[in-house]
Scaffold this motif. Structure first.
Motif, PDB file in Angstrom:
ATOM      1  N   LEU A   1      27.590  41.109  46.509  1.00 16.41           N
ATOM      2  CA  LEU A   1      27.898  40.028  45.572  1.00 16.41           C
ATOM      3  C   LEU A   1      27.034  38.803  45.841  1.00 16.41           C
ATOM      4  O   LEU A   1      27.441  37.682  45.566  1.00 16.41           O
ATOM      5  CB  LEU A   1      29.378  39.663  45.665  1.00 16.41           C
ATOM      6  CG  LEU A   1      30.368  40.769  45.318  1.00 16.41           C
ATOM      7  CD1 LEU A   1      31.789  40.323  45.589  1.00 16.41           C
ATOM      8  CD2 LEU A   1      30.211  41.201  43.879  1.00 16.41           C
ATOM      9  N   GLY A   2      25.878  39.007  46.384  1.00 15.62           N
ATOM     10  CA  GLY A   2      25.003  37.887  46.713  1.00 15.62           C
ATOM     11  C   GLY A   2      25.451  37.240  48.002  1.00 15.62           C
ATOM     12  O   GLY A   2      25.642  37.893  49.015  1.00 15.62           O
ATOM     13  N   GLY A   3      25.655  35.946  47.976  1.00 14.92           N
ATOM     14  CA  GLY A   3      26.073  35.218  49.167  1.00 14.92           C
ATOM     15  C   GLY A   3      27.573  35.166  49.358  1.00 14.92           C
ATOM     16  O   GLY A   3      28.056  34.557  50.296  1.00 14.92           O
ATOM     17  N   LEU A   4      28.319  35.818  48.485  1.00 12.03           N
ATOM     18  CA  LEU A   4      29.772  35.766  48.545  1.00 12.03           C
ATOM     19  C   LEU A   4      30.300  36.983  49.294  1.00 12.03           C
ATOM     20  O   LEU A   4      30.031  38.124  48.919  1.00 12.03           O
ATOM     21  CB  LEU A   4      30.349  35.734  47.120  1.00 12.03           C
ATOM     22  CG  LEU A   4      31.839  35.556  46.988  1.00 12.03           C
ATOM     23  CD1 LEU A   4      32.262  34.214  47.559  1.00 12.03           C
ATOM     24  CD2 LEU A   4      32.234  35.654  45.534  1.00 12.03           C
ATOM     25  N   ASP A   5      31.043  36.735  50.351  1.00  8.38           N
ATOM     26  CA  ASP A   5      31.627  37.811  51.147  1.00  8.38           C
ATOM     27  C   ASP A   5      33.137  37.795  50.962  1.00  8.38           C
ATOM     28  O   ASP A   5      33.816  36.893  51.446  1.00  8.38           O
ATOM     29  CB  ASP A   5      31.267  37.628  52.622  1.00  8.38           C
ATOM     30  CG  ASP A   5      31.782  38.740  53.511  1.00  8.38           C
ATOM     31  OD1 ASP A   5      32.054  39.839  52.979  1.00  8.38           O
ATOM     32  OD2 ASP A   5      31.898  38.514  54.723  1.00  8.38           O
ATOM     33  N   ILE A   6      33.647  38.792  50.246  1.00  4.71           N
ATOM     34  CA  ILE A   6      35.087  38.842  49.985  1.00  4.71           C
ATOM     35  C   ILE A   6      35.797  39.842  50.895  1.00  4.71           C
ATOM     36  O   ILE A   6      36.978  40.115  50.705  1.00  4.71           O
ATOM     37  CB  ILE A   6      35.382  39.154  48.509  1.00  4.71           C
ATOM     38  CG1 ILE A   6      34.818  40.507  48.118  1.00  4.71           C
ATOM     39  CG2 ILE A   6      34.879  38.054  47.612  1.00  4.71           C
ATOM     40  CD1 ILE A   6      35.316  40.993  46.784  1.00  4.71           C
ATOM     41  N   SER A   7      35.094  40.370  51.880  1.00  2.00           N
ATOM     42  CA  SER A   7      35.714  41.346  52.773  1.00  2.00           C
ATOM     43  C   SER A   7      36.909  40.771  53.548  1.00  2.00           C
ATOM     44  O   SER A   7      37.889  41.500  53.731  1.00  2.00           O
ATOM     45  CB  SER A   7      34.683  41.953  53.716  1.00  2.00           C
ATOM     46  OG  SER A   7      34.060  40.971  54.491  1.00  2.00           O
ATOM     47  N   PRO A   8      36.903  39.508  53.995  1.00  2.00           N
ATOM     48  CA  PRO A   8      38.124  38.994  54.638  1.00  2.00           C
ATOM     49  C   PRO A   8      39.321  38.966  53.697  1.00  2.00           C
ATOM     50  O   PRO A   8      40.445  39.242  54.113  1.00  2.00           O
ATOM     51  CB  PRO A   8      37.736  37.585  55.086  1.00  2.00           C
ATOM     52  CG  PRO A   8      36.270  37.598  55.192  1.00  2.00           C
ATOM     53  CD  PRO A   8      35.794  38.543  54.148  1.00  2.00           C
ATOM     54  N   VAL A   9      39.085  38.661  52.432  1.00  2.00           N
ATOM     55  CA  VAL A   9      40.181  38.630  51.463  1.00  2.00           C
ATOM     56  C   VAL A   9      40.753  40.031  51.272  1.00  2.00           C
ATOM     57  O   VAL A   9      41.981  40.213  51.243  1.00  2.00           O
ATOM     58  CB  VAL A   9      39.698  38.041  50.118  1.00  2.00           C
ATOM     59  CG1 VAL A   9      40.793  38.117  49.073  1.00  2.00           C
ATOM     60  CG2 VAL A   9      39.204  36.627  50.294  1.00  2.00           C
ATOM     61  N   VAL A  10      39.871  41.015  51.167  1.00  2.00           N
ATOM     62  CA  VAL A  10      40.328  42.397  51.003  1.00  2.00           C
ATOM     63  C   VAL A  10      41.121  42.843  52.226  1.00  2.00           C
ATOM     64  O   VAL A  10      42.189  43.452  52.094  1.00  2.00           O
ATOM     65  CB  VAL A  10      39.119  43.337  50.753  1.00  2.00           C
ATOM     66  CG1 VAL A  10      39.537  44.793  50.773  1.00  2.00           C
ATOM     67  CG2 VAL A  10      38.442  42.989  49.441  1.00  2.00           C
ATOM     68  N   LEU A  11      40.625  42.520  53.415  1.00  2.00           N
ATOM     69  CA  LEU A  11      41.331  42.906  54.637  1.00  2.00           C
ATOM     70  C   LEU A  11      42.673  42.198  54.758  1.00  2.00           C
ATOM     71  O   LEU A  11      43.670  42.811  55.162  1.00  2.00           O
ATOM     72  CB  LEU A  11      40.468  42.638  55.866  1.00  2.00           C
ATOM     73  CG  LEU A  11      41.039  43.082  57.203  1.00  2.00           C
ATOM     74  CD1 LEU A  11      41.350  44.577  57.200  1.00  2.00           C
ATOM     75  CD2 LEU A  11      40.102  42.735  58.330  1.00  2.00           C
ATOM     76  N   ILE A  12      42.729  40.931  54.382  1.00  2.00           N
ATOM     77  CA  ILE A  12      44.006  40.206  54.430  1.00  2.00           C
ATOM     78  C   ILE A  12      45.008  40.836  53.471  1.00  2.00           C
ATOM     79  O   ILE A  12      46.178  41.027  53.817  1.00  2.00           O
ATOM     80  CB  ILE A  12      43.793  38.711  54.136  1.00  2.00           C
ATOM     81  CG1 ILE A  12      43.100  38.039  55.324  1.00  2.00           C
ATOM     82  CG2 ILE A  12      45.109  38.007  53.828  1.00  2.00           C
ATOM     83  CD1 ILE A  12      42.648  36.629  55.063  1.00  2.00           C
ATOM     84  N   LEU A  13      44.561  41.188  52.277  1.00  2.00           N
ATOM     85  CA  LEU A  13      45.461  41.850  51.323  1.00  2.00           C
ATOM     86  C   LEU A  13      45.945  43.199  51.848  1.00  2.00           C
ATOM     87  O   LEU A  13      47.123  43.553  51.687  1.00  2.00           O
ATOM     88  CB  LEU A  13      44.772  42.014  49.975  1.00  2.00           C
ATOM     89  CG  LEU A  13      44.534  40.727  49.188  1.00  2.00           C
ATOM     90  CD1 LEU A  13      43.714  41.012  47.938  1.00  2.00           C
ATOM     91  CD2 LEU A  13      45.844  40.060  48.845  1.00  2.00           C
ATOM     92  N   LEU A  14      45.062  43.942  52.482  1.00  3.15           N
ATOM     93  CA  LEU A  14      45.464  45.229  53.076  1.00  3.15           C
ATOM     94  C   LEU A  14      46.467  45.033  54.206  1.00  3.15           C
ATOM     95  O   LEU A  14      47.441  45.794  54.321  1.00  3.15           O
ATOM     96  CB  LEU A  14      44.240  45.991  53.582  1.00  3.15           C
ATOM     97  CG  LEU A  14      43.355  46.628  52.534  1.00  3.15           C
ATOM     98  CD1 LEU A  14      42.086  47.181  53.173  1.00  3.15           C
ATOM     99  CD2 LEU A  14      44.097  47.722  51.805  1.00  3.15           C
ATOM    100  N   LEU A  15      46.250  44.038  55.033  1.00  5.28           N
ATOM    101  CA  LEU A  15      47.175  43.774  56.137  1.00  5.28           C
ATOM    102  C   LEU A  15      48.542  43.319  55.625  1.00  5.28           C
ATOM    103  O   LEU A  15      49.571  43.719  56.179  1.00  5.28           O
ATOM    104  CB  LEU A  15      46.587  42.730  57.088  1.00  5.28           C
ATOM    105  CG  LEU A  15      45.435  43.209  57.961  1.00  5.28           C
ATOM    106  CD1 LEU A  15      44.813  42.039  58.698  1.00  5.28           C
ATOM    107  CD2 LEU A  15      45.885  44.281  58.915  1.00  5.28           C
ATOM    108  N   ILE A  16      48.557  42.517  54.587  1.00  8.37           N
ATOM    109  CA  ILE A  16      49.835  42.103  54.001  1.00  8.37           C
ATOM    110  C   ILE A  16      50.551  43.312  53.405  1.00  8.37           C
ATOM    111  O   ILE A  16      51.775  43.448  53.541  1.00  8.37           O
ATOM    112  CB  ILE A  16      49.611  40.997  52.952  1.00  8.37           C
ATOM    113  CG1 ILE A  16      49.188  39.707  53.643  1.00  8.37           C
ATOM    114  CG2 ILE A  16      50.871  40.766  52.118  1.00  8.37           C
ATOM    115  CD1 ILE A  16      48.742  38.608  52.705  1.00  8.37           C
TER     116      ILE A  16
END
Length: 92
Positions: A66-81
């Motif tokens: 996604l260019g300079g945007l890293d959404i992997s922490p958001v995905v991991l947080i959603l998975l952990l929740i």
């Protein structure tokens, strides 16, 4: 059994906070608010990187660039929740 479930969910909550701290620190370093030549900042950044990177690396391989945007922490947080809620759902 409740004590074990509480322990697991507490560890998940702490890991979520470490992910948030890692993301915020990476933004602060990227915008030159803090400098990694400071030993304390470097030590904290290195600790957060070593703790969060093994879980984020597989997600980054799957997600599109996604260019300079890293959404992997958001995905991991959603998975952990989701996992935390799943544990509570089956524990009750």
């Amino acid at each position: 059994m409740n004590s074990l479930i509480i322990l697991i969910t507490t560890v998940i909550d702490i890991y979520i906070w470490l992910l948030i701290a890692s993301a915020i620190l990476s933004w602060l370093v990227a915008f030159n608010v803090v400098n990694t030549s400071n030993r304390i900042v470097y030590a904290v950044g290195d600790f957060l990187y070593r703790i969060t990177e093994p879980a984020l690396r597989p997600i980054r391989r799957i997600l599109p660039n996604l260019g300079g945007l890293d959404i992997s922490p958001v995905v991991l947080i959603l998975l952990l929740i989701f996992v935390r809620n799943l544990i509570w759902e089956y524990a009750i």
